[in-house]
Structure formats: C-alpha cells, structure tokens
Design a protein around this motif. Structure first.
Motif, PDB file in Angstrom:
ATOM      1  N   ALA A 380       0.695  -1.127  -0.023  1.00 58.29           N
ATOM      2  CA  ALA A 380       0.192   0.046  -0.019  1.00 58.29           C
ATOM      3  C   ALA A 380       0.903   1.193  -0.046  1.00 58.29           C
ATOM      4  CB  ALA A 380      -0.995   0.017   1.066  1.00 58.29           C
ATOM      5  N   TRP A 381       2.127   1.403   0.431  1.00 59.20           N
ATOM      6  CA  TRP A 381       2.833   2.490   0.556  1.00 59.20           C
ATOM      7  C   TRP A 381       3.463   2.645  -0.607  1.00 59.20           C
ATOM      8  CZ3 TRP A 381       7.704   2.712  -1.693  1.00 59.20           C
ATOM      9  CH2 TRP A 381       8.371   1.423  -2.057  1.00 59.20           C
ATOM     10  N   LEU A 383       1.503   2.658  -3.588  1.00 66.41           N
ATOM     11  CA  LEU A 383       0.297   3.290  -4.295  1.00 66.41           C
ATOM     12  C   LEU A 383       0.323   4.686  -3.535  1.00 66.41           C
ATOM     13  CD1 LEU A 383      -2.214   3.392  -5.895  1.00 66.41           C
ATOM     14  CD2 LEU A 383      -3.419   2.368  -4.043  1.00 66.41           C
ATOM     15  N   TYR A 384       0.531   4.968  -2.240  1.00 65.98           N
ATOM     16  CA  TYR A 384       0.674   6.029  -1.647  1.00 65.98           C
ATOM     17  C   TYR A 384       1.798   7.009  -2.171  1.00 65.98           C
ATOM     18  CZ  TYR A 384       1.268   9.798   2.046  1.00 65.98           C
ATOM     19  OH  TYR A 384       1.539  11.001   2.425  1.00 65.98           O
ATOM     20  N   ALA A 385       3.051   6.291  -2.519  1.00 64.68           N
ATOM     21  CA  ALA A 385       4.051   6.998  -2.995  1.00 64.68           C
ATOM     22  C   ALA A 385       3.721   7.527  -4.615  1.00 64.68           C
ATOM     23  CB  ALA A 385       5.386   6.374  -2.880  1.00 64.68           C
ATOM     24  N   TRP A 386       3.219   6.769  -5.027  1.00 63.15           N
ATOM     25  CA  TRP A 386       2.932   6.893  -6.588  1.00 63.15           C
ATOM     26  C   TRP A 386       1.926   8.176  -6.726  1.00 63.15           C
ATOM     27  CZ3 TRP A 386      -1.731   6.284  -9.696  1.00 63.15           C
ATOM     28  CH2 TRP A 386      -1.691   6.596 -11.118  1.00 63.15           C
ATOM     29  N   ILE A 387       1.041   8.404  -5.860  1.00 64.40           N
ATOM     30  CA  ILE A 387       0.125   9.350  -5.690  1.00 64.40           C
ATOM     31  C   ILE A 387       0.671  10.422  -5.220  1.00 64.40           C
ATOM     32  CG2 ILE A 387      -2.261  10.504  -5.195  1.00 64.40           C
ATOM     33  CD1 ILE A 387      -2.920   7.495  -5.038  1.00 64.40           C
ATOM     34  N   PHE A 388       1.243  10.531  -3.924  1.00 63.04           N
ATOM     35  CA  PHE A 388       1.715  11.739  -3.256  1.00 63.04           C
ATOM     36  C   PHE A 388       3.088  12.085  -3.204  1.00 63.04           C
ATOM     37  CE2 PHE A 388      -2.181  10.051  -1.462  1.00 63.04           C
ATOM     38  CZ  PHE A 388      -3.041  11.322  -1.583  1.00 63.04           C
ATOM     39  N   ASP A 389       4.006  11.059  -3.554  1.00 66.38           N
ATOM     40  CA  ASP A 389       5.431  11.346  -3.420  1.00 66.38           C
ATOM     41  C   ASP A 389       6.266  10.520  -4.470  1.00 66.38           C
ATOM     42  OD1 ASP A 389       8.285  11.534  -2.586  1.00 66.38           O
ATOM     43  OD2 ASP A 389       7.850  10.357  -0.702  1.00 66.38           O
ATOM     44  N   ARG A 390       6.244  11.308  -5.638  1.00 64.05           N
ATOM     45  CA  ARG A 390       6.626  10.729  -6.898  1.00 64.05           C
ATOM     46  C   ARG A 390       8.105  10.554  -6.899  1.00 64.05           C
ATOM     47  NH1 ARG A 390       3.420   8.277 -10.239  1.00 64.05           N
ATOM     48  NH2 ARG A 390       4.764   8.858 -12.157  1.00 64.05           N
ATOM     49  N   THR A 392      10.105   9.405  -4.467  1.00 64.16           N
ATOM     50  CA  THR A 392      10.350   8.159  -3.602  1.00 64.16           C
ATOM     51  C   THR A 392       9.880   7.066  -4.503  1.00 64.16           C
ATOM     52  OG1 THR A 392       9.884   9.144  -1.565  1.00 64.16           O
ATOM     53  CG2 THR A 392       9.558   6.703  -1.712  1.00 64.16           C
ATOM     54  N   TYR A 393       8.590   7.202  -5.293  1.00 63.40           N
ATOM     55  CA  TYR A 393       8.342   6.270  -6.214  1.00 63.40           C
ATOM     56  C   TYR A 393       9.266   5.951  -7.355  1.00 63.40           C
ATOM     57  CZ  TYR A 393       5.416   3.782  -9.959  1.00 63.40           C
ATOM     58  OH  TYR A 393       5.273   3.005 -10.867  1.00 63.40           O
TER      59      TYR A 393
END
Length: 493
Positions: A380-381, A383-390, A392-393
């Motif tokens: 899940a982390w 998906l969060y990075a993909w949306i809010f922390d590009r 890190t993604y």
C-alpha cells in the motif's frame, strides 16, 4: 581510430537515431501486440483476437501499438534529464552559488553559439562531467566537485567546451535516445506480465500456478519472453554501438574553440582513472571520461586520445602559456611541471603531482556488477508514493530496474529466462498437460481446453456482442433496447 569530420558526424548521428527508432519499433511492437491481445477476449469478441485471427487482429491493433510504442519512447526520451539528475544526485546551481562554473561555462557557450545551458554539481571527489538534455531549454552540464576543485580555469573551460560540442554534434540527443530505449527495455522486464520471470520478493511463483489453469498463457509467457529478450538485445546493441569516435570529434571542437591543447591534455590526464562516482556506470557513455573500449567501455583509449589531440592541435601548442586560475586559495594546488612539455621530444605532457595525487573516484565499475540490495516489497505504501511522493516512487522504480536488468551473469536463455525460471515454466506446462489429459474426453477436447478455445467461445456468449456489422440483423436485434408489448398504450388525442 579514424576521425570523421564535424558535418559528417552530425549526419551520421541523425541516421543512427532514425535507425535506432526503427530498431525500437521492430523490437517493441510485437510486445505491444501480445500485451493488447487480451482486449478482444475481455469484451467478448474473441474472433478478433490474436489467438483466433492474427491477421485481422494485427490490422486493427497495429496502428494503436505503433502510436503507443512511439509515445512511450518519447515520454522516456524527454524525461531522461530528470532521471539522470535524480540517479546521480545532481544539484542544479545558480550563478550566485557557483560563479566560477557559470562564468566559464557561459563563455564557452557563447563561443560555440549555443544558448547558455543550466549547470549542476555532483558532490563527489571524482573528476568528471556530463552533458544532458535533448532540447535547448533542457540542456544542462553537470560537473563533479572534484573536477571544479582540481582543475584550473583553462582545464574546466576545455572540459565544458568538449561537453558543449556533444550538444552541437547531436551526441546528447542520440545518447538520450539510447538511454530511453534501454529504460523501456528494462521496464518491460518489470511490468510486462507476458515474460518468464520470477518474482524476486516471494518464493512461491503464483503467476505460474494460476497460468496452469489456462496453459495458453504459459505459451504466451514463453513467446513474450522470447520477444522481450529480443527487444532487450536490440536496445543493448544500439547502446553498445555508441563508442569513442564521438569523443575525438568533441575534443577537436573543444580545441577549435579554446585554442589551448595543453589545457585539454592536462584536464584529460587528471580525469583519467579518477572519474568514477556512485551510479556513473549507468550513464558512462554520456560522461567526459569512463572505461576505455578495450575494457568494454564507451570511451577511447587514453593513449589514442592524447595522440589525436597532439596530431590535430600541434600548431596551437605554446608550452609555458599563462593560465587562468580563479579557484579559492584553499583548493588551489601548487603546480609542479615536469618533463619537456606538450609537443616536445621525450617530454610528454606536463605533470602536476599535487593535483594527480588527490584521491578521485577510482576506476569505473562494470555495468555487469549487480547491486545485491532488493528494493522494498510493493504494498500500500507504493500506491501512496505513486500518488503523493513521486520522487520516492521513482527511486523505488529505479531500484527495480537495476535489479531486473538482464546481464550476462544471469545465464538467460533465448526466452529471457534464468535456469530456475525455466524450471518453473517447464514444470507448470507438465503439470497442466497431465491435468487436462486426465479430465479431457478426447485428444481434441484436450487441445480445445488447453488452447483456451472453449473458454473463448464461452466468454463470447457471456459477454454478448458489443460490435455488430450493419448487415447482421440478428446481432442488431439482440443489442436493441426497444421495448415491445402486445398491449401498446395509445396516445391521447
């Protein structure tokens, strides 16, 4: 090595860029056709699928796949500067932050008639530089801290003139194109489900187990692995074709602009063998110095490079010429020349003992040196990075690319599969064949089940027809939403 002229080199780069794009299309379009092959099945139109009617399927989907393939390549191509910046931890700097770099770089850009690029610094004691960016507005020249500290103004000017020449020659565009192709080929290994690849985070390979239910997907995986491996080899071939000839031309252009061969010679000598810093092996072809061709690298032999500079610029040599050096007093070394100087018999190039004694980055690591650290397991982390922390993604994505890049030590076969992955594939096919042999009524029934033909016909009936020919009245009647009744309601007068 024979050096071609400036104009012929530029034309050659254009031809190679077009050839690389054509090679890319030939390699990646089959993968796109395989990946989109499931679309007609999902919408209940398996008669248009790759399995049942390959020619009709190709006629319908080929334009879509070509557009998607070129679109993905263009996206990676124009994003390459950002990827390199993040991979090498390049810090963009302003004129106020690095006035010496901006002044020297601006002078050289003006002399070459180029729009002033932006500048960046890599905080490393290594001595190297890189030119990146595919449009005038994107162009950047980044240098290491070691290069700024250990080279005088004339040497820095020679290095920057060399890097700016790569922009004028079209080398930066060609190298960025090759990097984009390599990135796309590596991404296919991470995201393409139709390949024979093991999941690095889990011991149980569930995708093989699930595919046993419909063995045609095991066959598709084998075909996908074959095509993906071909695409990877094509990208590696295009990248490997980038060799040291471009550096001879860029050196000649730097000499034409600076008229200071001694500075280019001593700059090259200081950087040679001291240019490596973490991550540099990924973009070695784009750097000022790297492994020579004899060691599998992309740069000319130091002796050949020195000889070419001496041959091209012998008349420009003026030993003892005054140099500019505006480095801070704390980092400026005491220069101790030795030998006969440039162009003198038996003298060789001037040696600067204190400068060469500074610890640099050491020799380049070969690209085959795989990092052993696994990226964090997806969850899940991510998906969060993909949306809010590009950022890190993208860092996780680069880690996956580094792990999944196919190298010689993997011992992969023509399917792009390691020995262990091949065992999984063959085992899944054997178990699946034994199961369907046991439940089938006849050999023909077994083939229907294993090929998926029976399932495709069932899925068509379940999904209904979404596309009807105008002449197919039965299909049109099935799709109509008009309500008919034996007792129509009459409209009031």
């Amino acid at each position: 090595m024979k050096v071609t002229g400036f104009a012929s080199h530029v034309a050659h780069n254009r031809q190679r860029a077009l050839a690389s794009i054509a090679l890319y299309c030939l390699a990646f379009i089959p993968i796109g056709l395989l990946a989109l092959g499931v679309v007609p099945i999902l919408v209940g139109q398996s008669e248009y699928s790759l399995l049942r009617n390959p020619l009709l399927y190709a006629a319908i989907f080929l334009p879509v796949v070509v557009a998607l393939s070129l679109g993905i390549l263009a996206l990676n191509y124009f994003r390459m500067r950002r990827e390199i910046e993040e991979s090498l931890n390049i810090q963009p700097v302003t004129e106020q932050q690095e006035p010496r770099l901006a002044r020297i770089g601006g002078e050289q850009a003006t002399l070459q008639g180029l729009r002033h690029p932006s500048f960046g610094v890599i905080e490393s004691p290594a001595r190297n530089a890189i030119s990146l960016g595919v449009t005038p507005g994107q162009r950047m020249i980044a240098v290491t801290r070691g290069l700024l500290n250990d080279l005088d103004d004339e040497e820095v000017a020679a290095v920057i003139a060399h890097e700016l020449a790569h922009f004028r020659l079209g080398d930066a565009r060609l190298l960025s194109l090759n990097q984009a192709m390599m990135r796309t080929a590596t991404a296919l290994q991470v995201y393409n489900p139709l390949k024979v690849e093991l999941n690095m985070h889990t011991k149980m390979q569930w995708h093989f187990v699930i595919a046993m239910i419909l063995p045609i997907f095991l066959v598709a995986q084998a075909v996908g692995g074959l095509v993906t491996m071909a695409a990877w080899r094509a990208a590696r071939h295009a990248n490997g074709a980038v060799r040291g000839a471009r550096d001879f031309i860029a050196d000649a252009e730097a000499l034409r602009i600076t008229h200071f061969p001694e500075a280019l010679l001593t700059a090259t000598a200081k950087c040679e063998g001291n240019g490596y810093f973490p991550g540099a092996e990924k973009f070695e072809a784009m750097l000022f110095t790297g492994n020579p061709e004899s060691q599998g690298g992309t740069h000319p032999q130091p002796e050949k490079r020195k000889a070419a500079i001496q041959r091209v610029a012998a008349q420009m040599a003026m030993p003892g010429r005054q140099r500019r050096d505006t480095r801070a007093a704390g980092v400026r070394p005491a220069l101790t020349p030795s030998g006969g100087g440039f162009g003198r018999k038996g003298g060789g190039m001037p040696a600067f003992a204190p400068a060469l004694a500074v610890a640099g980055g050491g020799s380049f690591q070969q690209a085959s040196a795989r990092t052993q650290e696994l990226p964090r397991e997806p969850g899940a982390w991510l998906l969060y990075a993909w949306i809010f922390d590009r950022k890190t993604y993208r860092a996780w994505q680069r880690g996956m690319f580094d792990q999944m890049a196919w190298r010689a030590d993997d011992k992969r076969n023509m399917l792009g599969a390691t020995p262990l992955a091949t065992v999984w594939l063959v085992g899944a096919l054997i178990v699946s064949s034994a199961f369907f042999y046991a439940v089938a009524d006849s050999p023909a029934d077994m083939i229907d089940r294993m090929s998926g033909r029976a399932y495709l016909e069932a899925s068509d009936e379940a999904a209904g027809s979404l596309f009807c020919a105008p002449s197919d009245t039965q299909c049109q009647a099935a799709r109509t939403f008009e309500h008919t009744s034996d007792h129509p309601v009459s409209s009031p007068n």
